[in-house]
Design an enzyme around this catalytic site. Structure first.
Site, PDB file in Angstrom:
ATOM      1  N   ASP A 142       5.030  -1.375   6.179  1.00 36.76           N
ATOM      2  CA  ASP A 142       4.080  -0.042   6.013  1.00 36.76           C
ATOM      3  C   ASP A 142       4.010   0.120   4.387  1.00 36.76           C
ATOM      4  OD1 ASP A 142       1.362   0.842   5.989  1.00 36.76           O
ATOM      5  OD2 ASP A 142       2.240   2.353   7.508  1.00 36.76           O
ATOM      6  N   ASP A 143       3.298  -0.677   3.735  1.00 39.77           N
ATOM      7  CA  ASP A 143       3.803  -0.007   2.060  1.00 39.77           C
ATOM      8  C   ASP A 143       4.356  -0.885   1.691  1.00 39.77           C
ATOM      9  OD1 ASP A 143       0.850   1.292   2.632  1.00 39.77           O
ATOM     10  OD2 ASP A 143       1.658   3.143   2.545  1.00 39.77           O
ATOM     11  N   ARG A 198      -5.330  -4.581   7.719  1.00 42.25           N
ATOM     12  CA  ARG A 198      -4.726  -5.181   8.912  1.00 42.25           C
ATOM     13  C   ARG A 198      -5.776  -5.758  10.201  1.00 42.25           C
ATOM     14  NH1 ARG A 198       0.010  -1.940  10.569  1.00 42.25           N
ATOM     15  NH2 ARG A 198       0.804  -1.474   9.115  1.00 42.25           N
ATOM     16  N   LYS A 203       2.407   0.469  13.992  1.00 43.80           N
ATOM     17  CA  LYS A 203       0.850   1.151  13.988  1.00 43.80           C
ATOM     18  C   LYS A 203       0.203   0.345  13.933  1.00 43.80           C
ATOM     19  CE  LYS A 203      -0.794   2.940   9.740  1.00 43.80           C
ATOM     20  NZ  LYS A 203      -0.280   2.887   8.129  1.00 43.80           N
ATOM     21  N   HIS A 208      -3.936   0.813  13.893  1.00 45.80           N
ATOM     22  CA  HIS A 208      -4.363   0.953  12.525  1.00 45.80           C
ATOM     23  C   HIS A 208      -6.005   0.881  12.684  1.00 45.80           C
ATOM     24  CE1 HIS A 208      -4.680   3.743   8.319  1.00 45.80           C
ATOM     25  NE2 HIS A 208      -4.838   4.194   9.667  1.00 45.80           N
ATOM     26  N   HIS A 252       6.071   3.843   4.622  1.00 42.85           N
ATOM     27  CA  HIS A 252       4.907   4.571   4.046  1.00 42.85           C
ATOM     28  C   HIS A 252       5.732   5.776   3.858  1.00 42.85           C
ATOM     29  CE1 HIS A 252       0.922   6.553   4.687  1.00 42.85           C
ATOM     30  NE2 HIS A 252       0.620   5.619   4.688  1.00 42.85           N
ATOM     31  N   ASP A 273       0.945  -5.177   4.318  1.00 40.97           N
ATOM     32  CA  ASP A 273      -0.305  -4.569   4.722  1.00 40.97           C
ATOM     33  C   ASP A 273      -0.983  -4.585   3.289  1.00 40.97           C
ATOM     34  OD1 ASP A 273       0.530  -2.323   4.167  1.00 40.97           O
ATOM     35  OD2 ASP A 273      -0.299  -1.293   5.657  1.00 40.97           O
ATOM     36  N   ASN A 274      -0.289  -4.029   2.524  1.00 40.52           N
ATOM     37  CA  ASN A 274      -0.990  -3.399   0.812  1.00 40.52           C
ATOM     38  C   ASN A 274       0.677  -3.668  -0.198  1.00 40.52           C
ATOM     39  OD1 ASN A 274      -2.123  -0.621   2.584  1.00 40.52           O
ATOM     40  ND2 ASN A 274      -0.195  -0.531   1.379  1.00 40.52           N
ATOM     41  N   ARG A 280      -0.969   0.547  -4.069  1.00 42.90           N
ATOM     42  CA  ARG A 280      -1.876   0.485  -2.929  1.00 42.90           C
ATOM     43  C   ARG A 280      -2.731   1.321  -3.916  1.00 42.90           C
ATOM     44  NH1 ARG A 280      -0.164   4.102   1.273  1.00 42.90           N
ATOM     45  NH2 ARG A 280      -1.147   5.877  -0.183  1.00 42.90           N
TER      46      ARG A 280
END
Length: 511
Positions: free
Chosen positions: A32-33, A75, A124, A126, A190, A282-283, A291
């Site tokens: 995540d991130d 996602r 996660k 989401h 994150h 994801d990013n 991001r």
């Protein structure tokens, strides 16, 4: 040599599985991130031995990109193979944002479930709605604490064990050997300072055993000093940002230890030699220019793929351009599941514009193009952008360019951004590679030569020497937008009329 390796692999699989009994499985790990703060991508400070070991058993992609730099939209692209503007997940799914994918989307877990592949998700999720993204086994923020299922690596380990044990029990009771797809979505690294500041800006204190922090038994916290960190070009080199990055490194190390635990569970359960393992994020990282941006710092992603059936390139790197839009085609290919014919919005059949990455595990392909599409992050952050990367050039189309670029909540309260704001207001040096005004206000078209200008600072869109390149990229981007049924294909200077024959109707708004 290649033929010999393939035969060796085939013999090994037969010995391990038995004739007619071997099922392919897949493990998808999404951080995540997360960015490139790992040993795999030459960061010699942060310690990530488990990702390094995974890279030694697979291919490391050096030009991997997300198609959208926002959590839920990204996602959704991972799990559908469709860009956010096509699958309907325009922004964040949870809370007041409430974005969902279209009800008719044929997602990866849905297609695998229909093809008798057992599906599981830990961490996660989401994305929504639930009917579009069904999983047989699910422990997510929808039925528990995301801190536990996404950051407590001991809890994650035990849930992976539970999933694999249930799969074995199902095989024993039913006598059926069927494949499984397990999606482990870590919440690290994150930020959490905006919602749970007691745990630190990146939840680096969560579970470390200090008073009120709880304990994660399997976690051995790794600490870093601000002086140790490597500051990326797109982050201000200030004490505040360095301390922020040091906290991020601690949770990157926890992510790595968690990945090690997950992979060990896979091996202990006897699935290590028939499971495709994919790792990405994801990013981009949650820092200024990261991001929510379609700049390289917002969309460039780590990507490692390890296949027990493709050992030819283990330990090698690939320069091919790949995308998170390729995840669904790759996994469908791995399980030999066809993509069904169906329509979403305009009546034309949906098809995947990504590709299977399995061929890249055997030989280096000539892939040089990747697309990007962003509309919103939070519901109030309307700033649609489209992009195409082809070879050394990248073209960005900022559709809402007359408005200031929006800032998301957790970045806004972060130590790095608050320090940048205060320095800008005080007129003191920011030690950043651009000004806040340059960051907020952008040209409609931005084109960069990423070979001579990797920081993407010199806009070539208005340079007459690059007119031919600009027009070629515009044409390629527009073609992709039509192909993927982009509702913004005519914006900002025309209206899409698609009731009869899709076309752009001019607004004469002087844009």
């Amino acid at each position: 040599m290649t033929v010999f390796l393939q035969l060796e692999t085939a013999v090994l699989l037969l010995l391990l599985c038995g004739v007619g009994e071997c099922a392919r499985h897949a493990l998808l790990i999404i951080a995540d991130d997360a960015g490139f703060e790992t040993e795999v991508y030459n960061n010699t400070v942060v310690r990530t031995p488990h990702l390094k070991a995974l890279a030694g058993r697979g291919v490391v992609f050096r030009n991997a990109f997300t198609s959208v730099s926002s959590c839920s939209p990204s996602r959704s692209t991972i799990l559908t193979g469709l860009p956010q503007h096509q699958n309907g997940m325009y922004g964040l799914h949870q809370g007041v944002h409430h974005f969902n994918s279209f009800d008719g989307v044929q997602s990866l877990p849905l297609l695998l479930k229909q093809s008798n592949v057992r599906t599981g998700i830990i961490g996660k999720k989401h994305v929504g709605p639930g009917a579009v993204f069904p999983f047989d086994f699910a422990y997510t923020e929808e039925n528990g604490s995301v801190l536990q299922v996404g950051r407590n690596i001991t809890r994650i380990k035990l849930l992976v064990r539970k999933f694999l044990q249930e799969h074995r029990q199902e095989e024993r009771s039913g006598g059926e050997t069927r494949p499984f797809f397990l999606y482990v979505a870590f919440h690290d690294p994150h930020r959490c300072g905006h919602s749970q500041p007691q745990y630190g800006s990146f939840c680096e204190k969560f579970g470390n055993g200090e008073s009120g922090m709880g304990r994660i038994p399997d976690w051995k916290p790794q600490h870093y000093t601000p002086e140790q960190v490597k500051v990326p070009y797109f982050i201000p080199d200030t004490p505040a940002a360095r301390a922020d990055l040091a906290a991020q490194y601690t949770t990157v190390s926890r992510l790595d230890q968690g990945i090690g635990l997950v992979l060990q569970e896979l091996r202990d359960a006897g699935f290590g030699n028939d499971t495709l393992v994919m790792y990405s994020s994801d990013n981009g990282i949650p820092f200024p220019n990261g991001r929510t941006n379609l700049y390289d710092s917002g969309v460039a992603e780590p990507m490692i793929i390890s296949s027990p059936e493709h050992r030819e390139r283990w330990g090698q790197t690939s320069d091919a351009y790949v995308s998170l839009l390729d995840v669904t085609p790759t996994l469908l290919d791995w399980f030999s599941v066809p993509y069904p014919p169906y329509s979403l919005t305009r009546g034309s059949l949906v098809h995947l514009t990504g590709r299977s990455l399995l061929p890249a595990l055997s030989s280096e392909p000539v892939w040089d193009t990747a697309f990007g599409s962003q509309s919103l992050h939070e519901a109030t952050m309307y700033y649609p952008m489209r992009s195409v990367r082809r070879g050394r050039y990248v073209l960005l189309h900022n559709l809402n360019y007359r408005s200031p670029f929006p800032i998301d909540q957790d970045l806004y309260v972060s130590p790095t951004f608050q320090d940048l704001l205060q320095r800008t207001q005080a007129g003191t040096p920011t030690h950043w590679f651009k000004t806040l005004r340059q960051y907020y206000y952008r040209e409609r078209w931005e084109m960069f030569d990423t070979h001579s200008d990797p920081a993407e600072q010199t806009n070539l869109a208005s340079d007459p020497r690059y007119t031919a390149v600009l027009e070629l990229l515009k044409e390629q981007l527009l073609k992709w937008q039509w192909e993927t049924e982009d509702p913004w294909v005519c914006a900002p200077d025309a209206v899409l009329e698609d009731k009869m024959e899709p076309k752009c109707r001019p607004l004469y708004n002087e844009l």
